[in-house]
Write a protein that holds these residues in place. Structure first.
Motif, PDB file in Angstrom:
ATOM      1  N   GLN A 176       0.814  -1.208   0.000  1.00 48.99           N
ATOM      2  CA  GLN A 176       0.000   0.000   0.000  1.00 48.99           C
ATOM      3  C   GLN A 176       0.852   1.265   0.000  1.00 48.99           C
ATOM      4  OE1 GLN A 176      -3.310  -1.931   2.949  1.00 48.99           O
ATOM      5  NE2 GLN A 176      -2.471   0.017   3.553  1.00 48.99           N
ATOM      6  N   GLY A 177       0.199   2.360  -0.289  1.00 48.51           N
ATOM      7  CA  GLY A 177       0.746   3.689  -0.034  1.00 48.51           C
ATOM      8  C   GLY A 177       2.150   3.873  -0.581  1.00 48.51           C
ATOM      9  N   ASN A 178       3.049   4.329   0.281  1.00 50.60           N
ATOM     10  CA  ASN A 178       4.417   4.637  -0.140  1.00 50.60           C
ATOM     11  C   ASN A 178       5.380   3.465  -0.003  1.00 50.60           C
ATOM     12  OD1 ASN A 178       3.650   7.366  -0.564  1.00 50.60           O
ATOM     13  ND2 ASN A 178       3.835   7.740   1.632  1.00 50.60           N
ATOM     14  N   CYS A 179       4.898   2.269   0.303  1.00 52.12           N
ATOM     15  CA  CYS A 179       5.802   1.121   0.439  1.00 52.12           C
ATOM     16  C   CYS A 179       6.201   0.619  -0.947  1.00 52.12           C
ATOM     17  CB  CYS A 179       5.149  -0.001   1.233  1.00 52.12           C
ATOM     18  SG  CYS A 179       6.239  -1.445   1.380  1.00 52.12           S
ATOM     19  N   PRO A 180       7.498   0.476  -1.191  1.00 53.16           N
ATOM     20  CA  PRO A 180       7.957   0.041  -2.516  1.00 53.16           C
ATOM     21  C   PRO A 180       7.935  -1.479  -2.710  1.00 53.16           C
ATOM     22  CG  PRO A 180       9.841   0.510  -1.126  1.00 53.16           C
ATOM     23  CD  PRO A 180       8.607   0.796  -0.287  1.00 53.16           C
ATOM     24  N   ASN A 181       7.512  -2.229  -1.708  1.00 57.98           N
ATOM     25  CA  ASN A 181       7.666  -3.681  -1.696  1.00 57.98           C
ATOM     26  C   ASN A 181       6.430  -4.383  -2.267  1.00 57.98           C
ATOM     27  OD1 ASN A 181       8.927  -6.099  -1.069  1.00 57.98           O
ATOM     28  ND2 ASN A 181       9.346  -5.538   1.050  1.00 57.98           N
ATOM     29  N   TRP A 182       6.555  -5.690  -2.452  1.00 58.71           N
ATOM     30  CA  TRP A 182       5.436  -6.533  -2.894  1.00 58.71           C
ATOM     31  C   TRP A 182       5.192  -7.622  -1.853  1.00 58.71           C
ATOM     32  CZ3 TRP A 182       8.828  -4.444  -6.302  1.00 58.71           C
ATOM     33  CH2 TRP A 182       8.320  -3.910  -7.494  1.00 58.71           C
ATOM     34  N   GLY A 183       3.927  -7.980  -1.689  1.00 62.71           N
ATOM     35  CA  GLY A 183       3.606  -9.152  -0.880  1.00 62.71           C
ATOM     36  C   GLY A 183       3.848  -8.989   0.609  1.00 62.71           C
ATOM     37  N   CYS A 184       3.862  -7.727   1.092  1.00 60.65           N
ATOM     38  CA  CYS A 184       3.996  -7.501   2.538  1.00 60.65           C
ATOM     39  C   CYS A 184       2.771  -8.044   3.268  1.00 60.65           C
ATOM     40  CB  CYS A 184       4.090  -6.009   2.836  1.00 60.65           C
ATOM     41  SG  CYS A 184       5.519  -5.180   2.147  1.00 60.65           S
ATOM     42  N   LEU A 185       2.939  -8.366   4.559  1.00 65.19           N
ATOM     43  CA  LEU A 185       1.800  -8.760   5.386  1.00 65.19           C
ATOM     44  C   LEU A 185       0.699  -7.703   5.300  1.00 65.19           C
ATOM     45  CD1 LEU A 185       0.714 -10.852   7.438  1.00 65.19           C
ATOM     46  CD2 LEU A 185       1.704  -9.425   9.249  1.00 65.19           C
ATOM     47  N   GLU A 186       1.092  -6.438   5.276  1.00 66.51           N
ATOM     48  CA  GLU A 186       0.117  -5.339   5.189  1.00 66.51           C
ATOM     49  C   GLU A 186      -0.772  -5.449   3.953  1.00 66.51           C
ATOM     50  OE1 GLU A 186       1.121  -1.396   6.598  1.00 66.51           O
ATOM     51  OE2 GLU A 186       0.567  -0.532   4.669  1.00 66.51           O
ATOM     52  N   SER A 187      -0.220  -6.022   2.869  1.00 65.09           N
ATOM     53  CA  SER A 187      -0.994  -6.091   1.629  1.00 65.09           C
ATOM     54  C   SER A 187      -2.072  -7.175   1.686  1.00 65.09           C
ATOM     55  CB  SER A 187      -0.063  -6.314   0.426  1.00 65.09           C
ATOM     56  OG  SER A 187       0.455  -7.633   0.438  1.00 65.09           O
ATOM     57  N   VAL A 188      -2.002  -8.088   2.647  1.00 66.10           N
ATOM     58  CA  VAL A 188      -2.991  -9.172   2.719  1.00 66.10           C
ATOM     59  C   VAL A 188      -3.734  -9.260   4.057  1.00 66.10           C
ATOM     60  CG1 VAL A 188      -1.956 -10.660   0.955  1.00 66.10           C
ATOM     61  CG2 VAL A 188      -1.156 -10.832   3.321  1.00 66.10           C
ATOM     62  N   ALA A 189      -3.321  -8.507   5.067  1.00 65.28           N
ATOM     63  CA  ALA A 189      -3.958  -8.672   6.383  1.00 65.28           C
ATOM     64  C   ALA A 189      -4.325  -7.347   7.056  1.00 65.28           C
ATOM     65  CB  ALA A 189      -3.053  -9.495   7.307  1.00 65.28           C
ATOM     66  N   SER A 190      -4.282  -6.232   6.332  1.00 58.03           N
ATOM     67  CA  SER A 190      -4.650  -4.937   6.916  1.00 58.03           C
ATOM     68  C   SER A 190      -6.153  -4.697   6.785  1.00 58.03           C
ATOM     69  CB  SER A 190      -3.905  -3.820   6.180  1.00 58.03           C
ATOM     70  OG  SER A 190      -4.313  -3.800   4.826  1.00 58.03           O
ATOM     71  N   GLY A 191      -6.629  -3.593   7.359  1.00 57.33           N
ATOM     72  CA  GLY A 191      -8.017  -3.184   7.171  1.00 57.33           C
ATOM     73  C   GLY A 191      -8.334  -2.956   5.700  1.00 57.33           C
ATOM     74  N   SER A 192      -7.369  -2.408   4.959  1.00 55.53           N
ATOM     75  CA  SER A 192      -7.579  -2.190   3.521  1.00 55.53           C
ATOM     76  C   SER A 192      -7.737  -3.522   2.798  1.00 55.53           C
ATOM     77  CB  SER A 192      -6.395  -1.413   2.925  1.00 55.53           C
ATOM     78  OG  SER A 192      -6.120  -0.281   3.712  1.00 55.53           O
ATOM     79  N   ALA A 193      -6.930  -4.531   3.193  1.00 54.58           N
ATOM     80  CA  ALA A 193      -7.049  -5.860   2.594  1.00 54.58           C
ATOM     81  C   ALA A 193      -8.397  -6.490   2.954  1.00 54.58           C
ATOM     82  CB  ALA A 193      -5.903  -6.759   3.071  1.00 54.58           C
ATOM     83  N   LEU A 194      -8.872  -6.225   4.177  1.00 62.18           N
ATOM     84  CA  LEU A 194     -10.181  -6.748   4.595  1.00 62.18           C
ATOM     85  C   LEU A 194     -11.297  -6.175   3.718  1.00 62.18           C
ATOM     86  CD1 LEU A 194     -12.085  -8.270   6.534  1.00 62.18           C
ATOM     87  CD2 LEU A 194     -11.982  -6.271   8.050  1.00 62.18           C
ATOM     88  N   VAL A 195     -11.233  -4.874   3.461  1.00 62.11           N
ATOM     89  CA  VAL A 195     -12.252  -4.238   2.605  1.00 62.11           C
ATOM     90  C   VAL A 195     -12.200  -4.840   1.199  1.00 62.11           C
ATOM     91  CG1 VAL A 195     -12.906  -2.063   1.485  1.00 62.11           C
ATOM     92  CG2 VAL A 195     -12.362  -2.098   3.932  1.00 62.11           C
TER      93      VAL A 195
END
Ligand SMILES: [Zn+2]
Length: 336
Positions: A176-195
């Motif tokens: 998400q956002g300003n993170c340059p990475n792929w496949g972070c935990l944030e990309s699959v388990a955050s509130g945004s991923a839940l939505v």
């Protein structure tokens, strides 16, 4: 103890969508709270809004405030005292503590929001008395905090511990956002991923409360999904389970790397309780190594969504000597 130490400090928790601020006394009782939306603000507007929110809380408790602690979702550089990079907010390379100390004319301490949350939970919450604790705070993004050997761990320069940006899928989606990475935990388990997960699920099964709410024009949000899931909506529950299982992969990594006594899950999405935590626990138990897996507990934050605010208040009350991310009014010449 002096009269000032017995009075209130202000704790502020800045998230990707809202700010929570409160006046907190020495017993960690919150005397006044305020909530402000942060979406769509640029850096200077954000600074102004935060200062206004703090002044509002200060006025509401009669002005007698000893210091202000801020938990902000940002990495820091303890050598320069700057807040360096935020994934989900327009904050970058800013002398946040100095600017706020000048603006508010109060001593200020600032730390990462999840570092504040893990401090609160290790002192008086779900991990009270534990020396080794990992915490994930699940909101717009995923914040991470560590207490190792009884101390909050911030890394070499103050950039740690961004546990939400551990990669769980090397070939995964962009983060998400300003993170340059792929496949972070944030990309699959955050509130945004839940939505995202819930909107995919509701397209497949529109005939439940969740689908009807969307048809009525309600916006799909994390709080709405967790609320409907708690009321038994099967699609909302399914989406939370998918996110919980992804979370479990991240928790297994933390158990293997840090051997914590407790992994605390906080942030708005943790309001789903065991609907989120049970799938996470199950996946973690199947994936993590012994002996770490045998005794670790995975618990919801005892302070709930207020853990960051309470931890920021603890930091403000203690103002640890030599803490690099602190400022007193009048001590700086470098204020914009
Ligand atoms: Zn990331």
């Amino acid at each position: 103890m002096s009269a000032v130490a017995e009075g209130c400090v202000i704790g502020v928790d800045l998230g990707g969508t809202k700010l929570l601020a409160g006046a907190v006394d020495a017993d960690l009782t919150v005397h006044h709270r305020t909530n402000r939306p942060v979406l769509g603000l640029d850096q200077m507007e954000l600074v102004e809004m935060i200062a206004h929110a703090v002044e509002g809380v200060r006025t509401s408790v009669g002005g007698d405030v000893a210091a202000v602690g801020f938990g902000i979702p940002c990495t820091f550089d303890s050598r320069t005292g700057k807040a360096v990079q935020a994934v989900n907010l327009p904050l970058h390379d800013i002398r946040f503590a100095e600017i706020m100390a000048e603006r508010l004319e109060l001593p200020v301490v600032v730390d990462n929001d999840a570092n504040c949350a893990v401090l609160a939970e290790a002192r008086a919450g779900a991990a009270a008395g534990c020396s080794d604790v990992a915490l994930l705070t699940i909101g717009t993004g995923i914040g991470g905090g560590l207490v190792l050997n009884g101390e909050v761990y911030r890394g070499f320069a103050g950039g740690g511990a961004e546990l939400g940006h551990m990669v769980v899928d090397m070939h995964g989606r962009p983060c998400q956002g300003n993170c340059p990475n792929w496949g972070c935990l944030e990309s699959v388990a955050s509130g945004s991923a839940l939505v995202r997960e819930a909107s995919l699920a509701v397209a497949r099964s529109p005939d439940t409360e969740l689908g009807r709410a969307l048809e009525e024009g309600r916006e799909l949000t994390g709080p709405m999904i967790t609320g409907l899931a708690r009321d038994g909506d099967p699609v909302a529950r399914g989406a939370i389970e998918v996110v919980g299982r992804a979370l479990g992969v991240g928790v297994a990594n933390l158990v293997n790397i840090f051997n914590p006594e407790v992994v605390v899950i906080g942030g708005g999405v943790s309001e789903a309780g065991d609907l989120l935590l049970d799938p996470a626990r199950e996946v973690m138990r199947r994936r993590a190594l012994r002996p770490g897996v045998d005794e670790v507990r995975v618990e919801a934050a005892a302070f709930g969504a207020e853990a960051g605010m309470i931890g920021a208040a603890i930091l403000a009350r203690e103002r640890p000597p030599g803490f690099p991310l602190a400022a007193e009014p009048g001590s700086s010449s470098a204020v914009a």
